[in-house]
Structures are given as structure tokens and as C-alpha cells.
Design an enzyme around this catalytic site. Structure first.
Site, PDB file in Angstrom:
ATOM      1  N   HIS A   1     -10.981   4.806  -1.294  1.00 23.08           N
ATOM      2  CA  HIS A   1     -11.040   3.976  -0.080  1.00 23.08           C
ATOM      3  C   HIS A   1     -12.058   2.840  -0.243  1.00 23.08           C
ATOM      4  O   HIS A   1     -12.584   2.324   0.732  1.00 23.08           O
ATOM      5  CB  HIS A   1     -11.450   4.792   1.170  1.00 23.08           C
ATOM      6  CG  HIS A   1     -10.487   5.845   1.576  1.00 23.08           C
ATOM      7  ND1 HIS A   1     -10.891   7.102   1.952  1.00 23.08           N
ATOM      8  CD2 HIS A   1      -9.143   5.840   1.696  1.00 23.08           C
ATOM      9  CE1 HIS A   1      -9.840   7.829   2.283  1.00 23.08           C
ATOM     10  NE2 HIS A   1      -8.750   7.077   2.127  1.00 23.08           N
TER      11      HIS A   1
ATOM     12  N   ARG B   1      -2.311  -2.069  -3.664  1.00 24.08           N
ATOM     13  CA  ARG B   1      -3.411  -1.107  -3.606  1.00 24.08           C
ATOM     14  C   ARG B   1      -3.132  -0.064  -4.684  1.00 24.08           C
ATOM     15  O   ARG B   1      -2.082   0.582  -4.682  1.00 24.08           O
ATOM     16  CB  ARG B   1      -3.451  -0.420  -2.238  1.00 24.08           C
ATOM     17  CG  ARG B   1      -4.503   0.683  -2.194  1.00 24.08           C
ATOM     18  CD  ARG B   1      -4.417   1.497  -0.929  1.00 24.08           C
ATOM     19  NE  ARG B   1      -5.440   2.532  -0.908  1.00 24.08           N
ATOM     20  CZ  ARG B   1      -5.317   3.693  -0.279  1.00 24.08           C
ATOM     21  NH1 ARG B   1      -4.216   3.983   0.404  1.00 24.08           N
ATOM     22  NH2 ARG B   1      -6.292   4.571  -0.320  1.00 24.08           N
TER      23      ARG B   1
ATOM     24  N   ASN C   1       0.874  -1.172   0.000  1.00 15.99           N
ATOM     25  CA  ASN C   1       0.000   0.000   0.000  1.00 15.99           C
ATOM     26  C   ASN C   1       0.912   1.222   0.000  1.00 15.99           C
ATOM     27  O   ASN C   1       1.415   1.620   1.043  1.00 15.99           O
ATOM     28  CB  ASN C   1      -0.902  -0.058   1.243  1.00 15.99           C
ATOM     29  CG  ASN C   1      -1.816   1.157   1.359  1.00 15.99           C
ATOM     30  OD1 ASN C   1      -1.696   2.119   0.594  1.00 15.99           O
ATOM     31  ND2 ASN C   1      -2.713   1.103   2.324  1.00 15.99           N
TER      32      ASN C   1
ATOM     33  N   GLU D   1      -7.630  -3.112   5.136  1.00 12.08           N
ATOM     34  CA  GLU D   1      -7.467  -3.045   3.675  1.00 12.08           C
ATOM     35  C   GLU D   1      -6.487  -4.112   3.199  1.00 12.08           C
ATOM     36  O   GLU D   1      -6.673  -4.693   2.132  1.00 12.08           O
ATOM     37  CB  GLU D   1      -6.973  -1.647   3.272  1.00 12.08           C
ATOM     38  CG  GLU D   1      -8.062  -0.579   3.411  1.00 12.08           C
ATOM     39  CD  GLU D   1      -7.506   0.840   3.505  1.00 12.08           C
ATOM     40  OE1 GLU D   1      -6.890   1.159   4.541  1.00 12.08           O
ATOM     41  OE2 GLU D   1      -7.684   1.623   2.561  1.00 12.08           O
TER      42      GLU D   1
ATOM     43  N   ARG E   1      -6.085  17.776   3.619  1.00 13.92           N
ATOM     44  CA  ARG E   1      -6.900  18.167   2.455  1.00 13.92           C
ATOM     45  C   ARG E   1      -8.163  18.892   2.908  1.00 13.92           C
ATOM     46  O   ARG E   1      -8.763  18.520   3.920  1.00 13.92           O
ATOM     47  CB  ARG E   1      -7.291  16.934   1.638  1.00 13.92           C
ATOM     48  CG  ARG E   1      -6.119  16.257   0.975  1.00 13.92           C
ATOM     49  CD  ARG E   1      -6.512  14.927   0.351  1.00 13.92           C
ATOM     50  NE  ARG E   1      -5.622  13.881   0.819  1.00 13.92           N
ATOM     51  CZ  ARG E   1      -5.853  12.575   0.706  1.00 13.92           C
ATOM     52  NH1 ARG E   1      -6.953  12.147   0.129  1.00 13.92           N
ATOM     53  NH2 ARG E   1      -4.995  11.703   1.173  1.00 13.92           N
TER      54      ARG E   1
HETATM   55  C1  LIG Z   1      -7.449   7.843  -1.474  1.00 11.72           C
HETATM   56  C2  LIG Z   1      -6.875   8.314  -0.196  1.00 11.72           C
HETATM   57  O1  LIG Z   1      -7.194   9.362   0.289  1.00 11.72           O
HETATM   58  O2  LIG Z   1      -6.006   7.485   0.384  1.00 11.72           O
HETATM   59  P1  LIG Z   1      -5.210   7.752   1.765  1.00 11.72           P
HETATM   60  O3  LIG Z   1      -6.234   7.901   2.830  1.00 11.72           O
HETATM   61  O4  LIG Z   1      -4.396   6.502   1.922  1.00 11.72           O
HETATM   62  O5  LIG Z   1      -4.403   8.992   1.558  1.00 11.72           O
HETATM   63 MG   LIG Z   2      -5.534   4.409   4.985  1.00  9.11          MG
END
Ligand SMILES: CC(=O)OP(=O)(O)O
Ligand SMILES: [Mg+2]
Ligand SMILES: Nc1ncnc2c1ncn2[C@@H]1O[C@H](COP(=O)(O)OP(=O)(O)O)[C@@H](O)[C@H]1O
Length: 412
Positions: free
Chosen positions: A194, A105, A20, A398, A255
Site C-alpha cells: 500500500h 498498480r 488496479n 492511489e 486476512r
Molecule cells: C497489498 C494489499 O493488501 O492490497 P489490497 O488492499 O488492494 O488487497
Molecule cells: Mg485499496
């Protein structure tokens, strides 16, 4: 590079290595799918920085002491090679004939990949074509695939896509209300991410409630560094909060989640920022870290306990967004059987769970303070018996899900 077509390969063994790769991290696990046991796991963090760190944990036969390496690990290629050395030191090297496949992944699979897929040259090219819509994730996934293949060219490499579970979303949920020709020309639509976690956790939640997945409607809140919500009706995803990229939706570690898209025009025209600068701002310098300087919920709670107002506001914004999605997805589903929290924050932060559900009694949602305070790694209910809708904590896995899907594909 030529990748052999390994679709017909039959494994002589039952181990699967799961990779991953995140933008600056690599998580790996070696599992034996014959008994679903875990043989080793590891994490390489801060790849590309001076202070990279690898923590490797042997898990076979009751497990052993974790080992740590520090010092610069320049890229994901070096990270995977370092992980392979650690595995070899435990007698679990990638050269083992016991290894049946490597499962990767892959974050963005577009609309094409709705199932786990054996990686051929052509599949890899398609994953590369999707880099612009998953710039933080797909490049790392690609490096992981290339290096894994260099280490074991004879082995099936399987991609398990974050987007796959969401391809069942109805068109009216997946399509943005923008000009259809422009959207279609550039494949602009909501894909969702996710998915492996949303699929696994919604299934486990049905089991916790004693029902088949087809019989329950679940709202899954995957709250890790990246965070997303999904509405799952009878085992199929009907709505999710992430969109074209993993930027839309909930407030995350770094984010922004949902904002008015005009903010980006404003930043360009008025603040003079470039598209790349805005991308970095919204993906890496926003969310909790942008609001209060920390993206770890433990640290934010500690600061709140000390009376820090910025941390408290960041927490409130995070929870408010969650509440909005719980309400929206209750409306989308019509009948909700469970709201379930998962991933780092969802599994561990009782204050986030309490605050997100507070005041939602009219939706049938209540959290029991004592049940919410229990620390456990097992799936559990945190709502009282009388509540109309169950509230649950279900740890995601996961890696197990990816290993299972990978093995199912090569073991036939
Ligand atoms: C798609 C995504 O946000 O993955 P991660 O939470 O691993 O950054
Ligand atoms: Mg994660
Ligand atoms: N005990 C805890 N209490 C609160 N939050 C926690 C705890 N442990 C982990 N977290 C949160 O979980 C986040 C990581 O979640 P995780 O699901 O591992 O993320 P990812 O897989 O996206 O890297 C951390 O940033 C931290 O905010």
C-alpha cells in the site's frame, strides 16, 4: 512476447489510464493529467464467478449515469477488454491518440523496484518472479499488463509498485530475526505494501497541518479490505505492518494479520492441513470474515447495533490490533505529529476511529466526537484544538498518485 523499449517515447497527449487489478477485481480510472481531471472510472468485481459485475461511470464534463453489466467475466483479460468497450462507448477508447500511457498498480516489486518503471520484457519477467510472495495480487497485475499491451502495443506501460515507498525502511525494521543465510537465500524480509497510498496520504497530511513533509512525523492507518499501518518520519517510511507478503500486521477483511508462526506448524502437524490450505485459511478465511462471517465494516456495525456478540468481538479484535500498532509506532517515531485514517474503513467508519484512539490520551491522542461524525470527502482533522497530536481523516487516491507518477515518467 516482445515488449518494445518505450523508455524514449514522448507522449503526444496527456491522458493516463490507471489499472488496479486485485485478486478478483479490476479498478480503473482514466485521467487527464493536463488538468488532473477524471474522465471515467470503473470497477469489475467478482471476476471468475458467475455473478461478475462491471460498473462504469463517465465523469467527463460533470459526469453521467453509471452503467452496469452483470454475468460471468472469466478473468482479468476479459475484465479489461469489457472496461475498454465501456470507455469506447463514451468516446474514450484505448485507441485514442490522447492516451499517453497506461499506469499499472503492481503490488510486489521486491527490493529492485524503488521507482515507477517502464515495463519491458525484462521488468515483466521480474514481476513474474515475485508471484510466490504476492500470490493474490501479482498474477492479476501481470494479466492486466499483458492485455493492456495487446490492446495498445505502442504505448508506454508503467508499473507503480506498492512496495517502493517502503524501501527506505532501516535494515533493523525490514529484517526478520531469523537465520541470515536462509533469509537472504530466499529474499525473506519485510517489504511492506500500500506504499502508494502511504506516500500520498502522509504528504497530504503534512499539507493539512500546514507543514512540509520533511518536517512531520505521521502514523498512517490504511484500512481497506487489505489494511496496513506505517510510520513516516520526515516523508520517509521507517516502519510498516505488512511483511514478506500482505498477510502480516493488522486484522483485515479476510486476512489474519499477525499470528504466532507456530500456528501454521500446528495446523499442518495436528490438523493435517496442507501448506496451500493454510494459505487459503489465513489469506481468505480469516480476519473479520473468519471471526464473524462478514468483512464489510458497515454490516459488522449493523450487527453490533442488533446485539450480535460475534460481530462485537470481531470489532474489538480489529480495534485492539490497531491500538497496538499506534502505540508501537508512537514509540518508533518518538515524536508524532499526526495519526491519520484512510481507505474504505478509515475514511468512513467513525466508530473504528473513535475506538482505536479511545484511551490513548497519554500519547496525546484525542478524538472530538462531533468532528469525527462529519461525513466529507475532504482531508480533515477530527482531534480538538488542544490535542498534542493531530488525528486526521485523509482520503487516499492511489489512482491519481499512480497516474501522476506514470505521466511524470513518460512526459519528458
Ligand atoms: C497489498 C494489499 O493488501 O492490497 P489490497 O488492499 O488492494 O488487497
Ligand atoms: Mg485499496
Ligand atoms: N460507509 C462505510 N462505513 C464503514 N466501512 C465502509 C464504508 N464504506 C466502505 N467501507 C469499508 O471499506 C472496505 C473497502 O475499502 P477499500 O479501501 O475500497 O478496499 P480495497 O481498495 O482494499 O478494495 C469495505 O470492505 C468496507 O468494510
Amino acid at each position: 512476447m516482445t515488449i518494445p523499449n518505450t523508455e524514449d517515447a514522448t507522449p503526444a497527449a496527456g491522458r493516463v489510464l490507471v489499472l488496479n487489478s486485485g485478486s478478483s477485481s479490476l479498478k480503473y480510472q482514466l485521467l487527464d493529467m493536463r488538468d488532473q481531471s477524471r474522465l471515467a472510472s470503473g470497477l469489475v468485481e467478482r471476476i471468475g464467478e458467475e455473478t461478475s459485475r462491471l460498473v462504469h461511470t463517465p465523469l467527463a464534463g460533470g459526469g453521467g449515469e453509471s452503467r452496469e453489466r452483470t454475468g460471468r467475466i472469466p478473468d482479468h483479460d476479459a475484465a479489461l477488454r469489457a472496461a475498454a468497450e465501456e470507455l469506447a462507448a463514451d468516446g474514450l477508447g484505448l485507441d485514442s491518440p490522447e492516451l499517453a500511457a497506461i499506469g499499472h498498480r503492481v503490488v510486489h516489486g521486491g527490493l529492485r523496484f524503488t521507482e515507477p518503471t517502464v515495463i519491458t520484457d525484462e521488468v515483466l519477467t521480474e514481476i513474474e518472479r515475485l508471484v510466490p510472495v504476492a500470490p493474490l495480487h501479482n498474477p492479476a497485475n501481470i494479466t492486466g499488463i499483458r492485455t493492456a499491451r495487446a490492446l495498445r502495443p505502442d504505448l508506454p506501460q508503467v508499473a507503480v509498485f506498492d512496495t517502493a515507498f517502503h524501501t527506505t525502511m532501516p535494515e533493523y525494521a525490514a529484517r526478520y530475526a531469523i537465520d541470515v543465510e536462509t533469509a537472504d537465500a530466499h529474499r525473506i524480509r519485510r517489504y511492506g505494501f500500500h506504499g502508494t497510498s502511504h506516500a500520498y496520504v502522509s504528504r497530504k497530511t503534512a499539507a493539512l497541518l500546514g507543514h512540509a513533509p520533511e518536517d512531520v512525523n505521521v502514523i498512517v492507518l490504511h484500512l481497506g479490505n487489505g489494511a496496513s499501518a506505517s510510520a513516516v518520519a520526515g516523508g520517509r517510511c521507517v516502519e510498516t505492518s505488512m511483511g514478506l507478503t500482505p498477510l502480516e500486521g493488522l486484522v483485515m477483511g479476510t486476512r489474519s494479520g499477525d499470528i504466532d508462526p507456530a500456528v501454521t506448524f500446528h495446523l499442518k502437524r495436528v490438523a493435517g492441513m496442507s501448506a496451500d490450505e493454510i494459505d487459503v485459511l489465513l489469506n481468505k478465511k480469516s480476519g473479520l470474515v473468519g471471526l464473524c462471517g462478514d468483512n464489510d465494516m458497515r454490516e459488522i456495525r449493523r450487527r453490533i447495533d442488533e446485539g450480535d456478540a460475534r460481530a462485537a468481538l470481531a470489532f474489538d479484535i480489529y480495534v485492539h490490533r490497531l491500538k497496538k500498532y499506534i502505540g508501537a509506532y508512537s514509540a518508533v517515531l518518538g515524536r508524532v505529529d499526526a495519526v491519520v485514517f484512510t481507505a474504505g474503513v478509515g475514511e468512513n467508519s467513525a466508530p473504528v476511529r473513535e475506538a482505536a484512539i479511545a484511551g490513548l490520551e497519554e500519547l496525546g491522542l484525542v478524538v472530538d466526537a462531533d468532528l469525527n461524525a462529519v461525513r466529507s470527502s475532504s482531508p480533515r482533522l477530527i482531534s480538538p484544538d488542544y490535542a498534542r497530536v493531530a488525528v486526521a481523516v485523509v482520503p487516499t487516491d492511489e489512482e491519481l498518485e499512480i497516474a501522476g507518477q506514470t505521466f511524470a515518467l513518460v512526459d519528458n
